[in-house]
Design a protein around this motif. Structure first.
Motif, PDB file in Angstrom:
ATOM      1  N   ALA A   1       0.851  -1.189   0.000  1.00 32.37           N
ATOM      2  CA  ALA A   1       0.000   0.000   0.000  1.00 32.37           C
ATOM      3  C   ALA A   1       0.886   1.239   0.000  1.00 32.37           C
ATOM      4  O   ALA A   1       2.070   1.186   0.329  1.00 32.37           O
ATOM      5  N   LYS A   2       0.298   2.364  -0.347  1.00 35.27           N
ATOM      6  CA  LYS A   2       1.014   3.629  -0.428  1.00 35.27           C
ATOM      7  C   LYS A   2       0.365   4.627   0.516  1.00 35.27           C
ATOM      8  O   LYS A   2      -0.854   4.783   0.521  1.00 35.27           O
ATOM      9  N   GLY A   3       1.192   5.285   1.332  1.00 36.70           N
ATOM     10  CA  GLY A   3       0.699   6.231   2.318  1.00 36.70           C
ATOM     11  C   GLY A   3       0.184   7.518   1.706  1.00 36.70           C
ATOM     12  O   GLY A   3       0.141   7.661   0.482  1.00 36.70           O
ATOM     13  N   PRO A   4      -0.233   8.440   2.577  1.00 39.51           N
ATOM     14  CA  PRO A   4      -0.141   8.428   4.035  1.00 39.51           C
ATOM     15  C   PRO A   4      -1.000   7.321   4.668  1.00 39.51           C
ATOM     16  O   PRO A   4      -1.959   6.845   4.054  1.00 39.51           O
ATOM     17  N   PHE A   5      -0.647   6.976   5.936  1.00 39.49           N
ATOM     18  CA  PHE A   5      -1.371   5.945   6.670  1.00 39.49           C
ATOM     19  C   PHE A   5      -1.854   6.480   8.011  1.00 39.49           C
ATOM     20  O   PHE A   5      -1.171   7.281   8.652  1.00 39.49           O
ATOM     21  N   ILE A   6      -3.019   6.006   8.411  1.00 35.27           N
ATOM     22  CA  ILE A   6      -3.496   6.180   9.782  1.00 35.27           C
ATOM     23  C   ILE A   6      -3.347   4.826  10.458  1.00 35.27           C
ATOM     24  O   ILE A   6      -3.964   3.846  10.027  1.00 35.27           O
TER      25      ILE A   6
ATOM     26  N   LEU B   1      -1.502   6.868  15.246  1.00 38.22           N
ATOM     27  CA  LEU B   1      -0.335   7.510  14.652  1.00 38.22           C
ATOM     28  C   LEU B   1      -0.643   7.843  13.202  1.00 38.22           C
ATOM     29  O   LEU B   1      -1.177   7.002  12.469  1.00 38.22           O
ATOM     30  N   TYR B   2      -0.318   9.078  12.789  1.00 41.98           N
ATOM     31  CA  TYR B   2      -0.459   9.457  11.378  1.00 41.98           C
ATOM     32  C   TYR B   2       0.916   9.429  10.735  1.00 41.98           C
ATOM     33  O   TYR B   2       1.835  10.132  11.165  1.00 41.98           O
ATOM     34  N   LEU B   3       1.052   8.594   9.714  1.00 44.28           N
ATOM     35  CA  LEU B   3       2.333   8.404   9.030  1.00 44.28           C
ATOM     36  C   LEU B   3       2.267   9.125   7.687  1.00 44.28           C
ATOM     37  O   LEU B   3       1.673   8.641   6.727  1.00 44.28           O
ATOM     38  N   SER B   4       2.878  10.308   7.620  1.00 44.32           N
ATOM     39  CA  SER B   4       2.808  11.127   6.406  1.00 44.32           C
ATOM     40  C   SER B   4       3.673  10.574   5.286  1.00 44.32           C
ATOM     41  O   SER B   4       3.301  10.633   4.113  1.00 44.32           O
ATOM     42  N   GLU B   5       4.832  10.039   5.660  1.00 42.59           N
ATOM     43  CA  GLU B   5       5.770   9.543   4.668  1.00 42.59           C
ATOM     44  C   GLU B   5       6.312   8.183   5.084  1.00 42.59           C
ATOM     45  O   GLU B   5       6.417   7.868   6.272  1.00 42.59           O
ATOM     46  N   GLY B   6       6.691   7.396   4.085  1.00 37.72           N
ATOM     47  CA  GLY B   6       7.293   6.100   4.360  1.00 37.72           C
ATOM     48  C   GLY B   6       6.281   5.061   4.794  1.00 37.72           C
ATOM     49  O   GLY B   6       5.075   5.309   4.849  1.00 37.72           O
ATOM     50  N   ASN B   7       6.790   3.887   5.101  1.00 39.37           N
ATOM     51  CA  ASN B   7       5.910   2.787   5.494  1.00 39.37           C
ATOM     52  C   ASN B   7       6.358   2.113   6.790  1.00 39.37           C
ATOM     53  O   ASN B   7       5.890   1.043   7.127  1.00 39.37           O
ATOM     54  N   ALA B   8       7.300   2.744   7.528  1.00 40.74           N
ATOM     55  CA  ALA B   8       7.755   2.207   8.809  1.00 40.74           C
ATOM     56  C   ALA B   8       7.121   3.003   9.943  1.00 40.74           C
ATOM     57  O   ALA B   8       7.051   4.239   9.889  1.00 40.74           O
ATOM     58  N   PHE B   9       6.654   2.330  10.970  1.00 40.83           N
ATOM     59  CA  PHE B   9       5.967   2.992  12.075  1.00 40.83           C
ATOM     60  C   PHE B   9       6.536   2.520  13.409  1.00 40.83           C
ATOM     61  O   PHE B   9       7.094   1.428  13.537  1.00 40.83           O
ATOM     62  N   THR B  10       6.371   3.361  14.430  1.00 44.76           N
ATOM     63  CA  THR B  10       6.790   3.027  15.790  1.00 44.76           C
ATOM     64  C   THR B  10       5.792   3.622  16.780  1.00 44.76           C
ATOM     65  O   THR B  10       5.488   4.827  16.712  1.00 44.76           O
ATOM     66  N   LEU B  11       5.284   2.786  17.669  1.00 36.94           N
ATOM     67  CA  LEU B  11       4.446   3.216  18.784  1.00 36.94           C
ATOM     68  C   LEU B  11       5.204   2.940  20.070  1.00 36.94           C
ATOM     69  O   LEU B  11       5.820   1.877  20.219  1.00 36.94           O
ATOM     70  N   THR B  12       5.172   3.878  21.015  1.00 35.48           N
ATOM     71  CA  THR B  12       5.947   3.724  22.243  1.00 35.48           C
ATOM     72  C   THR B  12       5.050   3.819  23.474  1.00 35.48           C
ATOM     73  O   THR B  12       3.926   4.342  23.411  1.00 35.48           O
ATOM     74  N   LEU B  13       5.578   3.303  24.601  1.00 36.56           N
ATOM     75  CA  LEU B  13       4.933   3.392  25.913  1.00 36.56           C
ATOM     76  C   LEU B  13       3.484   2.911  25.834  1.00 36.56           C
ATOM     77  O   LEU B  13       2.525   3.684  25.966  1.00 36.56           O
ATOM     78  N   ILE B  14       3.325   1.628  25.630  1.00 42.19           N
ATOM     79  CA  ILE B  14       2.021   1.014  25.381  1.00 42.19           C
ATOM     80  C   ILE B  14       1.590   0.204  26.604  1.00 42.19           C
ATOM     81  O   ILE B  14       2.393  -0.520  27.202  1.00 42.19           O
ATOM     82  N   GLU B  15       0.320   0.336  26.964  1.00 41.60           N
ATOM     83  CA  GLU B  15      -0.221  -0.465  28.058  1.00 41.60           C
ATOM     84  C   GLU B  15      -0.225  -1.949  27.674  1.00 41.60           C
ATOM     85  O   GLU B  15      -0.588  -2.292  26.536  1.00 41.60           O
TER      86      GLU B  15
END
Length: 537
Positions: free
Chosen positions: A428-433, A447-461
């Motif tokens: 798929a091609k971004g942007p991504f929600i 997380l809103y990913l404006s560019e690229g296809n790599a994501f990171t979420l931090t400090l998660i319950e």
């Protein structure tokens, strides 16, 4: 009596006309079984293609025989399929006969082409069953569609969303899929999810790998149905909820404010107005249907009793360091008594709220208030409570809140949180929600990913989640549904699938770092086999 339980389904002894027979034009269908039988919801479970007028059919079962009186003319040189699925059961134990079909032709050959693939649901809800999904083919020159008439050929999906329409005559067709909740063999765009293939398809060979992605899109055009005074206020009533609203008047945001809810906009004025005021109104729904008009609104004196000021809080939320408190009011709030607004964290300690900590989400509405606090780790309390006495909030109609506010929030400790969850998106091609969905179907993180296809979420319950990705093709930071009238597909939605368990669940634990999560986009709607070429509409 006393013998073994009957576990064998009924066996067909005789069919009229015979299965796979040619040059048949029967007035009725007869099927004889080796034991007494009963029918389970034949109107839904017996699928007949090409379409026949089911209102004219008379389906009965007597002892060991099914009789279907057709009461209509059959088409020439056409292959008919009566698919009984699991509608035929033995009388004693209810054992269903599976894969029972009767195929015959009114001409001298049996049509044998197939159309098959998979149905996917973008937003599956609890209780959803793929077996209720209909996939239908309409002849190219047919002026009807899934919302106006039953299809010429159809099939039901199985429990995994797989479908196959068989015995198709070579020709050009339009293809649709929908969740037929009310068993009408037609789609209902106000209540049922559906999808469509944009191009007409030429079926001259077996077609496999077709994909449908179901979602809801109400095709009702947005309209302003009524505008009138409501006491000293003024209501604008729509036939559906508008998504984007733009109001213009020189007093807006100074003397006049508004709220939105339940298909209406309510205009409030601080004072009564002797003259009518002109408002320019622009509204748009999720399918881009628009209202662009102007009205004259009146704000007269009224003896109608003022509505009480009420509120709700986003209580019960967990947080780490940054505490976001959200209060939603039924009317615009004009003043706050900060002396009686504070956050307590034990019987004797509290944080006084001041104007610098508070913001209105929309200055033209003033009905959603946000309080933002940063709680340091040195403050080792777990429960924080926002409190407000009665008469803390004053609305535009000079009404104070009568109820007191008390809403709890729980502070998480750093060591109880997962460090990181990261991965990539393919196909798929971004942007991504990117949304982390909990077991209550609530969004825990976004997380809103404006560019690229790599994501990171931090400090998660720590919890079990699903990862949902929205392919935000137009970059407006929200999911856009399909527009059938404009032949525009919905923006794609897909989920992480664990290759080991083949489920959407991903487990996150305290102290964990989860890396290399691969999220594969589901296929777009349409034909996945590149050798099959759609024809012009």
């Amino acid at each position: 009596m006393g013998g073994p339980r009957d576990e064998d389904p009924p066996v067909v002894l005789e069919m009229y006309p015979a299965d796979q027979s040619l040059n048949q034009n029967p007035e009725e269908i007869l099927i004889v079984f080796d034991e007494y039988i009963k029918l389970d919801n034949p109107n839904k479970n017996i699928i007949i293609t090409p379409k026949l007028d089911k209102d004219e059919l008379i389906v009965t079962s007597l002892k060991n025989t099914i009789k279907i009186e057709l009461n209509q003319e059959l088409e020439d040189n056409t292959t008919y399929v009566f698919n009984f699925q699991k509608s035929v059961e033995d009388l004693s134990e209810g054992n269903p006969t599976e894969n029972l079909k009767l195929v015959f032709s009114t001409g001298d050959s049996i049509d044998s082409l197939t159309f098959s693939g998979t149905v996917n649901n973008y937003f599956p809800e609890r209780g959803f069953e793929y077996e209720n999904v209909i996939v239908g083919l309409y002849e190219k020159n047919d002026t009807t569609d899934l919302f106006t008439a039953q299809p010429y050929y159809l099939s039901q999906a199985d429990s995994l969303g797989k479908f196959m329409i068989s015995n198709i005559k070579a020709g050009d067709y339009r293809a649709y899929a929908w969740n037929d909740q009310n068993n009408t063999l037609k789609g209902e765009y106000k209540s049922e999810i559906y999808d469509f293939i944009l191009d007409t398809i030429s079926i001259t060979q077996n077609i496999d790998g077709v994909n449908f992605n179901l979602s809801k899109a109400d095709l009702t055009e947005l309209k302003l149905t009524r505008s009138s005074a409501a006491g000293s206020n003024y209501d604008l009533v729509f036939n559906k909820d508008p998504l984007n609203i733009e109001l213009k008047n020189e007093l807006l945001g100074q003397d006049i404010f508004y709220t939105v809810g339940d298909k209406r906009i309510t205009l409030y004025s601080k004072e009564t107005k002797a003259d009518s005021l002109l408002f320019e109104i622009k509204a748009q729904d999720s399918l881009s249907f628009k209202v662009d008009t102007a009205i004259y609104a009146k704000f007269p004196e009224s003896e109608r009793r003022k509505e009480d000021l009420t509120f709700t809080a986003n209580s019960g939320k967990n947080f780490y360091q940054d505490l976001l408190i959200e209060l939603s009011f039924n009317k615009p709030v004009m003043d706050i008594n900060y002396d009686s607004l504070f956050v307590s964290y034990d019987t004797a300690s509290f944080i006084q709220i001041n104007p610098e900590m508070v913001r209105m989400e929309d200055s033209l509405k003033r009905d959603k208030l946000q309080i933002i606090l940063t709680i340091p780790d040195t403050l080792s309390k777990e429960i924080f409570t926002i409190k407000a006495a009665d008469s803390t909030f004053l609305d535009i109609e000079n009404q104070y809140n009568k109820a007191v506010l008390s809403a709890n929030y729980r502070k998480l400790k750093r060591e109880t949180l997962a460090d990181k969850l990261s991965g990539t998106i393919t196909g798929a091609k971004g942007p991504f929600i990117i949304q982390l969905i909990d077991t209550k179907s609530q969004i825990n993180k976004e997380l809103y990913l404006s560019e690229g296809n790599a994501f990171t979420l931090t400090l998660i319950e720590p919890a079990t989640y699903k990862i949902r990705v929205i392919e935000d093709s137009n970059g407006n930071r929200r999911w856009d549904p399909a527009n059938f009238k404009e032949k525009r597909h919905a923006e794609r939605v897909f989920y992480f699938i664990d290759p080991k368990t083949n489920t959407q669940d991903i487990i996150v634990k305290a102290g964990w770092t989860v890396e290399d999560v691969l999220i594969k986009a589901t296929p777009q709607t349409g034909l996945q086999n590149s050798e099959i070429t759609p024809v012009d509409n």
